[in-house]
Design an enzyme around this catalytic site. Structure first.
Site, PDB file in Angstrom:
ATOM      1  N   ASN A   8     -18.741  -3.280 -37.943  1.00  0.00           N
ATOM      2  CA  ASN A   8     -18.727  -3.097 -36.298  1.00  0.00           C
ATOM      3  C   ASN A   8     -18.670  -4.749 -36.086  1.00  0.00           C
ATOM      4  OD1 ASN A   8     -19.389  -2.798 -33.576  1.00  0.00           O
ATOM      5  ND2 ASN A   8     -21.140  -1.616 -33.777  1.00  0.00           N
ATOM      6  N   ARG A  90     -14.840  -0.302 -36.320  1.00  0.00           N
ATOM      7  CA  ARG A  90     -15.091   0.170 -35.108  1.00  0.00           C
ATOM      8  C   ARG A  90     -14.215  -0.455 -34.029  1.00  0.00           C
ATOM      9  NH1 ARG A  90     -19.392  -1.022 -30.466  1.00  0.00           N
ATOM     10  NH2 ARG A  90     -19.341   0.765 -29.319  1.00  0.00           N
ATOM     11  N   HIS A 179     -18.286   5.396 -26.636  1.00  0.00           N
ATOM     12  CA  HIS A 179     -19.293   5.759 -27.650  1.00  0.00           C
ATOM     13  C   HIS A 179     -18.899   7.274 -28.052  1.00  0.00           C
ATOM     14  CE1 HIS A 179     -22.397   3.886 -24.572  1.00  0.00           C
ATOM     15  NE2 HIS A 179     -22.096   3.126 -25.791  1.00  0.00           N
ATOM     16  N   ARG A 240     -25.300  -3.531 -16.629  1.00  0.00           N
ATOM     17  CA  ARG A 240     -24.173  -2.990 -16.183  1.00  0.00           C
ATOM     18  C   ARG A 240     -24.582  -2.206 -14.858  1.00  0.00           C
ATOM     19  NH1 ARG A 240     -21.553  -0.971 -21.465  1.00  0.00           N
ATOM     20  NH2 ARG A 240     -20.842  -3.034 -22.279  1.00  0.00           N
ATOM     21  N   GLU A 379     -23.138   5.704 -36.205  1.00  0.00           N
ATOM     22  CA  GLU A 379     -21.468   5.745 -36.229  1.00  0.00           C
ATOM     23  C   GLU A 379     -21.158   5.027 -37.443  1.00  0.00           C
ATOM     24  OE1 GLU A 379     -21.274   3.958 -31.817  1.00  0.00           O
ATOM     25  OE2 GLU A 379     -22.894   2.990 -32.825  1.00  0.00           O
TER      26      GLU A 379
END
Length: 394
Positions: A8, A90, A179, A240, A379
């Site tokens: 990642n 990823r 995601h 955000r 993940e």
């Protein structure tokens, strides 16, 4: 026994896990951090629990990859590079080009670079990471696993914006989601825990971290999701803004004299619970803070999550469960309690005692018509599984 690396990559770091197959055990994990910056550090943790930290200069991604390979050999995690079935990476956004994970060649690597405008903070460092591994390990398959792939099942009703259709055709303006790799894992794991075939299960997955998204899952597939053209859309997040009236951008440009890039920077990095609270983007800091807006920020976060879940319940018609995952979802009982309390009307009976602790578990009482549960995301395991699937090593 084959071994698979899951990577990642960030702009100045990459996290990694090394799995063995078919038993899916993690035999090494760690991070190369502050790559290209001062005070860089490389960490490796072995299956026996021992951790080794190397504070050293790491000038670029290529140097970081070399250091990783050297460390894996030094600590006898691998003896030969031939043990590696592949390396999975990823990648946040595959646009409409990559509908599934794929083995990367030079042409596909360039396509990932070309999609950078859809995820400028993510795709470029991720592509740089893939490039570094391809240069150093040219004979080891490199597999890209896209967060957007899981959301390829969205219907045009859900992924199109109500703007001229030509903007979608000409510029690819649509909802892509995010995601997806996490949600895919969580759906399959939750279905197993609930004893329901994952191909028929209806869930709402709350991936709540610094970045947060809500995904409606119908029959085990993505049906609708809160993040949009970019990861800026949807619920309030750490820094955000989430959903916003677009004329706010015009207002800030006119009244504050900001450029469009400055406004977008604020919406990405200075908004969310950080902007509301004025304290922190970390929920743990807001719990401890005595600032009046700290609690308000948490309430707004809960409210926006509840809004999306409520809308998705209406879209799905019925749900089997609500699942919490990622940093906040897995570790913040206050947020989970606030969300669950809003859905007693559909037959969710929260178990507030169970909710006080973390870990994979049910958060609803045994007779609850709608289940609530924590499923810690993984993940990296999904990435490694896709490497095995695509390299036909299973």
């Amino acid at each position: 026994m084959k071994k698979v690396l899951a990577i990642n990559s960030g702009s100045s770091s990459f996290k990694y896990k090394l799995f063995t197959f078919p038993n899916e055990e993690v035999i090494a994990s760690g991070i190369a951090d502050r790559v290209g910056l001062k005070n860089a550090v490389f960490k490796i943790k072995l299956a026996n629990g021992r951790e080794y930290i190397n504070n050293t200069h790491i000038p670029d991604q290529e140097a970081a990859v070399n250091l990783l390979i050297k460390s894996l050999k030094q600590y006898h995690v691998i003896d030969s590079l031939t043990e590696l079935a592949g390396i999975g990476h990823r990648v946040v956004n595959g646009g409409e080009i990559f509908k599934d994970s794929t083995i990367i060649d030079q042409a596909k690597l360039q396509q990932i670079y070309d999609l950078a405008d859809l995820a400028p903070l993510h795709n470029i460092p991720e592509a740089n990471g893939i490039k570094a591994f391809m240069q150093i390990l040219p004979n080891v398959p490199q597999v890209a696993v896209f967060d957007t792939s899981f959301h390829q099942t969205l219907d045009p009703v859900h992924y199109l914006y109500s703007i001229p259709y030509s903007y979608y055709e000409d510029y690819g303006i649509r909802k892509y989601g995010a995601h997806g790799t996490s949600v895919d894992y969580v759906v399959k794991r939750a279905a197993k825990l609930m004893g329901i075939n994952h191909n028929i299960i209806n869930l709402i997955v709350c991936h709540l971290g610094s970045g947060a998204s809500i995904t409606a899952v119908k029959g085990g597939k993505s049906y609708d999701t809160s993040m949009g053209f970019s990861p800026l859309a949807g619920v309030t997040m750490g820094t955000r803004s989430g959903d916003l009236d677009p004329t706010v951008v015009q207002r800030l440009m006119d009244k504050a004299g900001m450029s469009i890039d400055e406004v977008i920077n604020v919406l990405n990095h200075k908004s969310g619970v950080l902007g509301i609270s004025g304290v922190s983007s970390d929920m743990r800091d807001l719990i401890e803070s005595k600032e009046k807006n700290a609690k308000l920020a948490r309430r707004i976060f809960i409210n926006r999550v509840v809004r999306y879940i409520g809308a998705y319940i209406a879209e799905l018609g019925h749900i089997d469960g609500i699942v919490f995952t990622a940093g906040v979802g897995e570790h913040d009982p206050g947020i989970r309690a606030g969300v669950m309390s809003a859905f007693k009307y559909i037959g969710l009976e929260p178990d507030y005692k169970a909710n006080q602790t973390d870990g994979e578990k049910f958060l609803s009482k045994p007779n609850s018509k709608v289940k609530a549960l924590i499923v810690p995301t993984n993940e990296e395991l999904m990435i490694a599984r896709d490497v095995m699937r695509l390299t036909r090593q299973q």
